[in-house]
Design a protein around this motif. Sequence first.
Motif, short mmCIF file in Angstrom:
data_model
loop_
_atom_site.label_atom_id
_atom_site.label_comp_id
_atom_site.label_asym_id
_atom_site.label_seq_id
_atom_site.Cartn_x
_atom_site.Cartn_y
_atom_site.Cartn_z
N GLU A 102 7.78 -8.82 -5.18
CA GLU A 102 6.84 -9.82 -5.11
C GLU A 102 6.14 -9.66 -3.78
O GLU A 102 4.96 -9.59 -3.60
N VAL A 103 7.08 -9.49 -2.65
CA VAL A 103 6.64 -9.16 -1.28
C VAL A 103 5.37 -7.78 -1.27
O VAL A 103 4.37 -8.05 -0.85
N HIS A 104 5.97 -6.59 -1.95
CA HIS A 104 4.86 -5.70 -1.86
C HIS A 104 3.88 -5.83 -2.50
O HIS A 104 2.63 -5.52 -2.15
N ALA A 105 3.79 -6.52 -3.76
CA ALA A 105 2.43 -7.06 -4.45
C ALA A 105 1.57 -7.75 -3.58
O ALA A 105 0.39 -7.62 -3.46
N ILE A 106 2.10 -8.98 -2.88
CA ILE A 106 1.38 -9.83 -2.03
C ILE A 106 0.84 -9.00 -1.04
O ILE A 106 -0.37 -9.17 -0.68
N ILE A 107 1.59 -8.16 -0.16
CA ILE A 107 0.89 -7.28 0.84
C ILE A 107 -0.08 -6.48 0.46
O ILE A 107 -1.06 -6.09 1.08
N GLU A 108 0.21 -5.63 -0.75
CA GLU A 108 -0.85 -4.91 -1.07
C GLU A 108 -2.20 -5.90 -1.63
O GLU A 108 -3.20 -5.07 -1.24
N ARG A 109 -1.99 -7.05 -2.03
CA ARG A 109 -3.12 -7.72 -2.36
C ARG A 109 -3.89 -8.16 -1.20
O ARG A 109 -5.31 -8.07 -1.26
N CYS A 110 -3.45 -8.62 -0.24
CA CYS A 110 -4.27 -9.23 0.99
C CYS A 110 -4.28 -8.28 2.20
O CYS A 110 -5.11 -8.79 3.09
N GLU A 111 -3.47 -7.23 2.27
CA GLU A 111 -3.86 -6.17 3.14
C GLU A 111 -3.63 -6.95 4.66
O GLU A 111 -4.84 -6.77 5.21
N PRO A 112 -2.62 -7.55 5.11
CA PRO A 112 -2.88 -8.01 6.19
C PRO A 112 -2.73 -7.32 7.33
O PRO A 112 -2.51 -6.25 7.59
N ALA A 113 -3.51 -7.79 8.47
CA ALA A 113 -3.67 -7.10 9.88
C ALA A 113 -2.38 -7.19 10.60
O ALA A 113 -2.13 -6.16 11.51
N LEU A 114 -1.69 -8.00 10.20
CA LEU A 114 -0.28 -8.29 10.88
C LEU A 114 0.51 -9.13 9.94
O LEU A 114 0.02 -9.91 9.45
N VAL A 115 1.83 -8.67 10.13
CA VAL A 115 2.99 -9.48 9.54
C VAL A 115 3.85 -10.14 10.56
O VAL A 115 4.26 -9.58 11.41
N VAL A 116 3.98 -11.46 10.82
CA VAL A 116 4.72 -12.26 11.55
C VAL A 116 6.12 -12.25 10.85
O VAL A 116 6.13 -12.94 9.72
N ARG A 117 7.14 -11.59 11.40
CA ARG A 117 8.47 -11.41 10.37
C ARG A 117 9.65 -11.79 11.02
O ARG A 117 9.89 -11.66 12.30
N ASP A 118 10.58 -12.79 10.38
CA ASP A 118 11.84 -13.00 10.87
C ASP A 118 12.62 -11.80 10.66
O ASP A 118 13.11 -11.36 9.47
N GLU A 119 13.02 -11.17 11.66
CA GLU A 119 13.99 -9.56 11.47
C GLU A 119 15.47 -10.02 11.23
O GLU A 119 16.15 -8.78 11.02
N ASP A 120 15.71 -11.19 11.37
CA ASP A 120 17.16 -11.20 11.38
C ASP A 120 17.49 -12.09 9.81
O ASP A 120 18.90 -12.19 9.54
N LEU A 121 16.66 -12.12 9.02
CA LEU A 121 16.86 -12.73 7.66
C LEU A 121 17.13 -11.87 6.28
O LEU A 121 17.51 -12.16 5.17
N GLY A 122 17.26 -10.63 7.02
CA GLY A 122 17.25 -9.35 5.68
C GLY A 122 16.21 -9.57 4.82
O GLY A 122 16.38 -9.46 3.38
N LEU A 123 15.06 -9.88 5.20
CA LEU A 123 13.83 -9.87 4.47
C LEU A 123 13.14 -8.51 3.79
O LEU A 123 13.61 -7.60 4.53
N PRO A 124 12.67 -8.47 2.79
CA PRO A 124 12.20 -7.07 2.16
C PRO A 124 11.14 -6.67 3.31
O PRO A 124 10.36 -7.12 4.03
N ALA A 125 11.46 -5.27 3.48
CA ALA A 125 10.64 -4.71 4.43
C ALA A 125 8.92 -4.41 4.01
O ALA A 125 8.86 -4.45 2.84
N VAL A 126 8.12 -4.46 5.05
CA VAL A 126 6.64 -4.15 4.51
C VAL A 126 6.36 -2.60 4.93
O VAL A 126 7.12 -2.07 5.48
N ARG A 127 5.36 -2.19 4.30
CA ARG A 127 4.99 -0.57 4.56
C ARG A 127 4.79 -0.41 5.76
O ARG A 127 4.33 -1.19 6.77
#
Length: 507
Positions: A102-127
């Motif tokens: 789901e995360v990869h599909a969203i990132i691919e669709r919206c092509e963010p200029a920046l991702v603000v990410r909590d690095e301590d939650l074990g979230l899926p990595a972005v490209r």
Amino acid sequence: MTAAALPPLRGTFSTVDEAMDAAVEQFGDREAYVEGGHRCTFAEWIGAADALAANLVARGVQPGQVVALMLPPSIDYAVAYAAVVRAGAVATGLNTRLGTREVHAIIERCEPALVVRDEDLGLPAVRASTPVLARSELTSLVSGPGVGADRPSMERTDPVAIIWTSGTTGLPKGAWFDHRALEAAVATAGVMAAPFDRRLVPTPFAHAGYMAKLWEQLAWGITVVMTPSPWTAEDTIRLIAAERITVAGGVPTQWAKIVEHPALDSVDISNLRLCISATAPAPPELVERIQYRLGCPVVVRYSMTESPSVTGTEPGEAPDVLYRTVGKPQVGVELELRDDEGRWVPNGEVGRVHIRSKCSMRGYWKDEERTAEALTPDGWLRSGDLGRLDAQGNLVLAGRTSDVYIRGGYNVYPLEVEQVLDEHPAVAQASVVGVPAPVIGEIGVAFIVPAHPASPPTCQELQDWCRERLADYKAPDEIIVVESLPLTAMLKVDKAALVRLTEVPHT
């Protein structure tokens, strides 16, 4: 709205950032957020957002670009959202419970200029090619000079936020909203908002109930108090008392635990003016119990990602109305029921819910085909929900178009069956899905969470119960007893997961 119902924020504003400035000027010293032991006033919130916006611009974020927030509900999320808006960019939130696909599909669709990410939650990595700002870096970026009056100029038609559907019937779709839509939501609040409410919020901030209601919070001067995770009845009761909560929301199972908790007898919750029941019908006896134990009315609200305001009940309505219906259209919302060809459906018959409102989405982000399927040329939103209007004009939901199954040529609406099953004293929760079957086409399978695990109801018992109250073909053909129902990232029952469970042998 009457004069008494006017929000405290005064003035005429074209865009959300202008409303932010006015809120700071008019009630900047009031609390905007409470997160555990951390508190933040409106002035502190917007001041930090203004400084972060300057840093976003310095990092190359340009007006109209997307910035994705992979953060839990927090003051950091609120600051980042406001900062993206003040930088003239478009904010989108990713629920921290989403999976890698789901995360990869969203990132691919919206092509963010920046991702603000909590690095301590074990979230899926972005490209690797996507710039990332770690949450731990925010502290050093929310002080110092802000963009102030030099921020990018915005138009009312500019996009502000993209909110993603839960993806229960496929990959998420991004409903996007402009400044006009967020402003229009202020007028639809009705009893949900009063000046300087203190609102206990249990839902993710990536949800439409927060993202699409940013202007509403500013206009009414609302304090958002975050519910601790994991949720407990005791913590919720403590917060309602300690934070002088005026509006609290929850699902029926949460309310059932709250009203039975002994802590209620030793705290002062007299500030509470309204309880909201969401995501599933609350049995009449539970509604009565909530109103008796908490001393305030209960209302039901129906909304969706694409339209954060649709219908609702009013304080004082009968508990059975709250159980069977989701009320009438809210102020500024038009509602019609239509068939698959777009023709109007008479009252009492089931049709697809259509909505027209200034606060509805403007389309699906970078998805013209799905936008054309969802929005008519004259502004009606074709939802995926089915319903009918009762004699009083209340909307009675019948489920999703994707949930309906055809048993022997007859349409069966799972929500109708679920409500009947929920009334059985041995059932705590129920969810029904249709699955393929030879000859008859499809059959109904009911997943039951028993009220007493040691003595679950039998299949025959529940079938007889349904046949006494509904047409015989609506009674579930099979019963599967489970400890709990699987939930999506948006805390709705995951029907797709239940269908998969029907493929697993059960004893």
